[in-house]
Scaffold this motif. Structure first.
Motif, PDB file in Angstrom:
ATOM      1  N   ALA A  46       1.041  -1.516   0.072  1.00 47.42           N
ATOM      2  CA  ALA A  46       0.276  -0.105  -0.146  1.00 47.42           C
ATOM      3  C   ALA A  46       0.738   1.138   0.203  1.00 47.42           C
ATOM      4  O   ALA A  46       0.515   2.482  -0.807  1.00 47.42           O
ATOM      5  CB  ALA A  46      -0.924  -0.262   0.796  1.00 47.42           C
ATOM      6  N   GLU A  51      -1.145   3.950  -1.399  1.00 46.67           N
ATOM      7  CA  GLU A  51      -2.968   3.647  -1.682  1.00 46.67           C
ATOM      8  C   GLU A  51      -3.182   3.131  -0.609  1.00 46.67           C
ATOM      9  O   GLU A  51      -3.487   2.367  -0.087  1.00 46.67           O
ATOM     10  CB  GLU A  51      -3.734   3.196  -2.673  1.00 46.67           C
ATOM     11  CG  GLU A  51      -3.638   3.300  -4.046  1.00 46.67           C
ATOM     12  CD  GLU A  51      -4.161   2.837  -4.922  1.00 46.67           C
ATOM     13  OE1 GLU A  51      -4.885   1.206  -5.052  1.00 46.67           O
ATOM     14  OE2 GLU A  51      -4.543   2.818  -6.191  1.00 46.67           O
ATOM     15  N   ASP A  53      -4.367   3.940   1.925  1.00 54.43           N
ATOM     16  CA  ASP A  53      -6.072   4.164   2.556  1.00 54.43           C
ATOM     17  C   ASP A  53      -7.209   2.981   2.139  1.00 54.43           C
ATOM     18  O   ASP A  53      -7.886   1.965   3.036  1.00 54.43           O
ATOM     19  CB  ASP A  53      -6.730   5.342   2.721  1.00 54.43           C
ATOM     20  CG  ASP A  53      -6.616   6.368   3.339  1.00 54.43           C
ATOM     21  OD1 ASP A  53      -5.923   6.596   4.532  1.00 54.43           O
ATOM     22  OD2 ASP A  53      -6.632   7.674   2.897  1.00 54.43           O
ATOM     23  N   SER A  54      -6.929   2.888   1.153  1.00 55.09           N
ATOM     24  CA  SER A  54      -7.453   1.308   0.211  1.00 55.09           C
ATOM     25  C   SER A  54      -7.225   0.205   0.149  1.00 55.09           C
ATOM     26  O   SER A  54      -7.762  -0.231  -0.208  1.00 55.09           O
ATOM     27  CB  SER A  54      -8.765   2.299  -1.067  1.00 55.09           C
ATOM     28  OG  SER A  54      -7.102   2.588  -1.247  1.00 55.09           O
ATOM     29  N   GLY A  55      -5.638   0.125   0.337  1.00 56.18           N
ATOM     30  CA  GLY A  55      -4.580  -0.113  -0.746  1.00 56.18           C
ATOM     31  C   GLY A  55      -4.522  -1.305   0.677  1.00 56.18           C
ATOM     32  O   GLY A  55      -4.828  -1.809   1.613  1.00 56.18           O
ATOM     33  N   ASP A  57      -3.674  -5.280  -0.581  1.00 55.51           N
ATOM     34  CA  ASP A  57      -4.354  -6.543  -0.804  1.00 55.51           C
ATOM     35  C   ASP A  57      -3.320  -7.648  -1.041  1.00 55.51           C
ATOM     36  O   ASP A  57      -3.707  -8.495  -1.400  1.00 55.51           O
ATOM     37  CB  ASP A  57      -4.926  -6.814  -2.097  1.00 55.51           C
ATOM     38  CG  ASP A  57      -4.616  -5.897  -2.946  1.00 55.51           C
ATOM     39  OD1 ASP A  57      -2.664  -5.441  -3.242  1.00 55.51           O
ATOM     40  OD2 ASP A  57      -4.475  -5.466  -5.009  1.00 55.51           O
ATOM     41  N   ALA A  92      -5.320  -3.278   7.375  1.00 61.27           N
ATOM     42  CA  ALA A  92      -6.681  -3.580   6.671  1.00 61.27           C
ATOM     43  C   ALA A  92      -7.233  -2.795   8.417  1.00 61.27           C
ATOM     44  O   ALA A  92      -7.356  -3.180   9.055  1.00 61.27           O
ATOM     45  CB  ALA A  92      -7.347  -4.731   6.784  1.00 61.27           C
ATOM     46  N   SER A  96     -12.691  -3.210   7.201  1.00 57.96           N
ATOM     47  CA  SER A  96     -12.322  -3.974   5.017  1.00 57.96           C
ATOM     48  C   SER A  96     -12.015  -4.940   4.823  1.00 57.96           C
ATOM     49  O   SER A  96     -12.597  -5.601   6.297  1.00 57.96           O
ATOM     50  CB  SER A  96     -10.630  -3.194   5.677  1.00 57.96           C
ATOM     51  OG  SER A  96      -9.847  -3.862   4.549  1.00 57.96           O
ATOM     52  N   SER A  97     -12.293  -5.515   3.761  1.00 55.47           N
ATOM     53  CA  SER A  97     -12.420  -6.695   2.683  1.00 55.47           C
ATOM     54  C   SER A  97     -11.116  -7.333   3.017  1.00 55.47           C
ATOM     55  O   SER A  97     -11.259  -8.372   3.121  1.00 55.47           O
ATOM     56  CB  SER A  97     -12.709  -6.345   1.513  1.00 55.47           C
ATOM     57  OG  SER A  97     -11.875  -5.875   0.603  1.00 55.47           O
ATOM     58  N   HIS A 126      -4.787   0.284  13.951  1.00 55.51           N
ATOM     59  CA  HIS A 126      -4.997  -0.382  12.406  1.00 55.51           C
ATOM     60  C   HIS A 126      -6.093  -1.047  12.596  1.00 55.51           C
ATOM     61  O   HIS A 126      -6.577  -1.829  12.215  1.00 55.51           O
ATOM     62  CB  HIS A 126      -3.784  -0.070  11.276  1.00 55.51           C
ATOM     63  CG  HIS A 126      -3.334   0.588  10.623  1.00 55.51           C
ATOM     64  ND1 HIS A 126      -4.527   1.201   9.030  1.00 55.51           N
ATOM     65  CD2 HIS A 126      -2.953   1.987  11.013  1.00 55.51           C
ATOM     66  CE1 HIS A 126      -3.689   1.867   8.706  1.00 55.51           C
ATOM     67  NE2 HIS A 126      -2.665   2.316   9.389  1.00 55.51           N
TER      68      HIS A 126
END
Length: 309
Positions: A46, A51, A53-55, A57, A92, A96-97, A126
């Motif tokens: 991330a 990214e 905030d949203s990264g 993966d 995450a 978060s997914s 977090h």
């Protein structure tokens, strides 16, 4: 029984099984422990792609670094009395997914820890969200144990605190108040109870360099910081250990050592992935940051071994 309950001892009822005052109140010679922080599964990618905030993966790098740390610690002689992970266990945020899989994979990476070395978990922003809620705190407690508690090791009294309450408790003021009542009672008792040292573990540092520095994302706001410094000093706290900064920092001011340790995972400065070895002697708290490669290749330095002899 949850699948991992047999793997991890968890803090429960504000204490830690096997590390209670009745069992551990007597000083019985020097020992050491490992302080680690911010495995934060998912942050490395991330951060690279911008990214944060949203990264997040992918987290294979952090899993391998965590496994390397555990393998190196398991080989140390003598063994540490415990390992404390000072927050941001995963990247995450709650909801978060990626969250469930990151928690699962971190538990799997930690599964290899020598069962004779207790793992002590500290909550980070977090883990709880920047503005924690009753639901996010409850989820952390289900996954990792109580968010604040005390324990004893060899005559040393230790406090684990939920520092996110100090940073922003607007989503759960009643939980912040409960910790405040508990903390004040235990700090007063610490000031009157014989112990060799008093230590505090939390995620967010009181300060990065000096107690009078400006407010920042990486420290506690000045008013809260100053109140805690005074309360800790009055209770005889010798050192506060934290993470969050992803760099090594801190310093000793008026007898209180603020120890800021860099991360197992993503580095935001010039330090390397590592952990801190903390030697507790009758009169001193001596600590040194080791890169994971140093710890893997060399183990403890000879001068630290001499302190433990």
């Amino acid at each position: 029984m949850a699948e991992d309950e047999s793997i991890f001892l968890r803090a429960k009822d504000r204490s830690f099984k096997g590390l209670t005052e009745d069992e551990q109140k007597e000083w019985n010679g020097p020992f050491y422990f490992i302080q680690a922080a911010d495995p934060q599964l998912g942050l490395m990618k991330a951060w690279r792609v911008g990214e944060c905030d949203s990264g997040g993966d992918e987290w294979g790098e952090e899993v391998q670094l965590t496994k390397q740390a555990i393998q190196a610690i398991n080989k140390l002689q003598p063994r540490p009395r415990f390992i404390v992970l000072c927050g941001d266990l995963v990247h995450a945020m709650p909801g978060s997914s990626f969250r469930t899989d990151q928690v699962k994979d971190l538990k799997e990476a930690l599964r290899g820890t020598d069962p004779d070395i207790p793992l002590v978990f500290v909550s980070g922003n977090h883990d709880l969200g920047n503005t924690p809620t009753p639901d996010t705190v409850e989820q952390f407690c289900r996954d990792w144990g109580d968010d604040y508690f005390s324990f004893w090791v060899g005559g040393v009294l230790c406090f684990v605190l939920n520092s996110q309450f100090f940073f922003d408790s607007s989503g759960c003021p009643e939980l912040m108040e409960a910790q405040e009542v508990w903390l004040e009672r235990h700090l007063q008792r610490a000031a009157q109870t014989p112990s060799r040292h008093v230590l505090v573990f939390q995620h967010i540092p009181l300060f990065i360099h000096t107690p009078d520095e400006e407010d920042d994302y990486f420290n506690l706001q000045r008013g809260m910081r100053q109140r805690l410094v005074q309360r800790f000093k009055h209770a005889g706290v010798k050192a506060v250990f934290s993470g969050h900064y992803h760099r090594n920092a801190g310093g000793c001011h008026d007898g209180l050592d603020m120890v800021v340790s860099s991360a197992i995972g993503c580095q935001l400065g010039d330090d390397t992935h590592g952990v801190r070895v903390v030697v507790v002697t009758k009169d001193e708290i001596i600590h040194r940051y080791y890169s994971l490669d140093q710890l893997t290749e060399r183990g403890l330095d000879e001068d630290l071994k001499k302190l433990l002899a």
